[in-house]
Design a protein around this motif. Sequence first.
Motif, PDB file in Angstrom:
ATOM      1  N   ASP A   1      36.335  31.426  31.398  1.00 14.50           N
ATOM      2  CA  ASP A   1      34.890  31.626  31.472  1.00 14.50           C
ATOM      3  C   ASP A   1      34.128  30.436  30.893  1.00 14.50           C
ATOM      4  O   ASP A   1      32.981  30.177  31.291  1.00 14.50           O
ATOM      5  CB  ASP A   1      34.491  32.892  30.710  1.00 14.50           C
TER       6      ASP A   1
ATOM      7  N   GLN B   1      43.660  29.181  42.294  1.00 11.35           N
ATOM      8  CA  GLN B   1      42.681  30.259  42.168  1.00 11.35           C
ATOM      9  C   GLN B   1      43.305  31.535  41.629  1.00 11.35           C
ATOM     10  O   GLN B   1      42.652  32.324  40.939  1.00 11.35           O
ATOM     11  CB  GLN B   1      42.033  30.526  43.535  1.00 11.35           C
ATOM     12  N   ARG B   2      44.596  31.727  41.905  1.00 13.84           N
ATOM     13  CA  ARG B   2      45.259  32.967  41.474  1.00 13.84           C
ATOM     14  C   ARG B   2      45.217  33.111  39.953  1.00 13.84           C
ATOM     15  O   ARG B   2      45.033  34.217  39.442  1.00 13.84           O
ATOM     16  CB  ARG B   2      46.700  33.000  41.967  1.00 13.84           C
TER      17      ARG B   2
ATOM     18  N   ARG C   1      40.833  35.223  29.290  1.00 13.72           N
ATOM     19  CA  ARG C   1      39.665  35.092  30.156  1.00 13.72           C
ATOM     20  C   ARG C   1      38.589  34.207  29.529  1.00 13.72           C
ATOM     21  O   ARG C   1      37.896  33.469  30.246  1.00 13.72           O
ATOM     22  CB  ARG C   1      39.099  36.487  30.448  1.00 13.72           C
TER      23      ARG C   1
ATOM     24  N   VAL D   1      46.414  35.467  31.338  1.00 13.96           N
ATOM     25  CA  VAL D   1      47.334  35.040  32.383  1.00 13.96           C
ATOM     26  C   VAL D   1      48.397  34.138  31.764  1.00 13.96           C
ATOM     27  O   VAL D   1      48.097  33.290  30.919  1.00 13.96           O
ATOM     28  CB  VAL D   1      46.592  34.300  33.528  1.00 13.96           C
TER      29      VAL D   1
ATOM     30  N   LEU E   1      41.409  24.365  38.198  1.00 15.72           N
ATOM     31  CA  LEU E   1      41.573  24.976  39.515  1.00 15.72           C
ATOM     32  C   LEU E   1      42.635  24.231  40.322  1.00 15.72           C
ATOM     33  O   LEU E   1      43.510  24.844  40.957  1.00 15.72           O
ATOM     34  CB  LEU E   1      40.246  24.978  40.261  1.00 15.72           C
TER      35      LEU E   1
ATOM     36  N   PHE F   1      42.902  32.047  37.926  1.00 15.16           N
ATOM     37  CA  PHE F   1      41.541  32.467  37.584  1.00 15.16           C
ATOM     38  C   PHE F   1      41.353  33.946  37.899  1.00 15.16           C
ATOM     39  O   PHE F   1      40.751  34.691  37.117  1.00 15.16           O
ATOM     40  CB  PHE F   1      40.526  31.636  38.364  1.00 15.16           C
ATOM     41  N   ASP F   2      41.876  34.374  39.038  1.00 18.31           N
ATOM     42  CA  ASP F   2      41.731  35.775  39.446  1.00 18.31           C
ATOM     43  C   ASP F   2      42.475  36.710  38.504  1.00 18.31           C
ATOM     44  O   ASP F   2      41.976  37.789  38.145  1.00 18.31           O
ATOM     45  CB  ASP F   2      42.239  35.962  40.876  1.00 18.31           C
ATOM     46  N   LEU F   3      43.685  36.323  38.090  1.00 20.67           N
ATOM     47  CA  LEU F   3      44.461  37.153  37.173  1.00 20.67           C
ATOM     48  C   LEU F   3      43.788  37.244  35.806  1.00 20.67           C
ATOM     49  O   LEU F   3      43.776  38.310  35.175  1.00 20.67           O
ATOM     50  CB  LEU F   3      45.873  36.594  37.027  1.00 20.67           C
TER      51      LEU F   3
ATOM     52  N   GLU G   1      40.621  37.027  35.267  1.00 21.23           N
ATOM     53  CA  GLU G   1      39.455  37.893  35.470  1.00 21.23           C
ATOM     54  C   GLU G   1      39.868  39.362  35.502  1.00 21.23           C
ATOM     55  O   GLU G   1      39.206  40.211  34.901  1.00 21.23           O
ATOM     56  CB  GLU G   1      38.768  37.514  36.788  1.00 21.23           C
ATOM     57  N   ARG G   2      40.983  39.643  36.173  1.00 25.94           N
ATOM     58  CA  ARG G   2      41.418  41.038  36.343  1.00 25.94           C
ATOM     59  C   ARG G   2      42.074  41.603  35.086  1.00 25.94           C
ATOM     60  O   ARG G   2      41.771  42.728  34.658  1.00 25.94           O
ATOM     61  CB  ARG G   2      42.412  41.112  37.500  1.00 25.94           C
ATOM     62  N   ASP G   3      42.967  40.807  34.466  1.00 29.25           N
ATOM     63  CA  ASP G   3      43.798  41.316  33.380  1.00 29.25           C
ATOM     64  C   ASP G   3      43.348  40.863  31.992  1.00 29.25           C
ATOM     65  O   ASP G   3      43.838  41.380  30.982  1.00 29.25           O
ATOM     66  CB  ASP G   3      45.258  40.874  33.572  1.00 29.25           C
TER      67      ASP G   3
END
Length: 282
Positions: A197, A168-169, A193, A180, A163, A171-173, A175-177
Amino acid sequence: MRKGLSASAVLALLAFPAHGETLTLTLDRGIAATLEMPAGHGRFPAVLMFHGLGSSRDEVGIIFADTATALAMDGIASLRIDFRGFGKSDGDTGAFTLERQNEDAAIALQALAAMDKIDAERIGLMGFSFGAGAAIELAAAQPETIKSLVVWAPVGNYHDDMLDSLGQRAFDLAERDGIVGLDLGWRTMALKRDFFDGLNRHDLLAALRAYDAPFMVVNGSDDPYRKYTPALMQAAAGAEKRALVIEGGDHVFHVYTPSRSLAPEVIEATVERFRDTLGKTR
């Protein structure tokens, strides 16, 4: 002259040919490895070496390769590996997870302990940065096998470190895609991911509490990862533990700046530690 070794070290190699042979191996699952053997006969103590995230078995500034040479000159064998997806090993970098890293570590230990000229009763572990986590978890999983543990600039909390490093971005990407792309500064890579995880499933402090053999942590005085040292030292279960600070050193001990490199100091302290805790050839 091999890059990374000083002139005096090369002269020492010529004057005292205590280094035996260097072998390139392929272990189970296509894991590329280098075995460094001392000269002579008998059963040798040995050290297993784990590189950091995005790196490979010789490590930055070939500091692992130079450490392996120094160990061999002192009568200690070593095996260093490329985790799958890195260096010359098989596998997709994007499929890298902590679980796969730990599986590779266990495969390497099994291979090393089974070698004819290796004393399976005297095996040590070392890891650099992210690879220090693999060393800690393997030592915790097989404390009866690992007689000494040395970590350089170690991660202390996988999730918090990633982190801090990636933001955080990332981690967010992931999660979304589901994947990363990352720029680590010295290389680019992609992580899926599954990697993110898994970060919270591995507690390095809990692992150290299960390991009661000799433990040493080495950091540069300017290494941001030094913040983990107090917690690691407190968690280590054994009575024989040491925290060494290399004054003026950064996270990689300035190996990229030869005039400032502190690699010889780190290597010397590491070899001395393994000499004291594993002994020499029988």
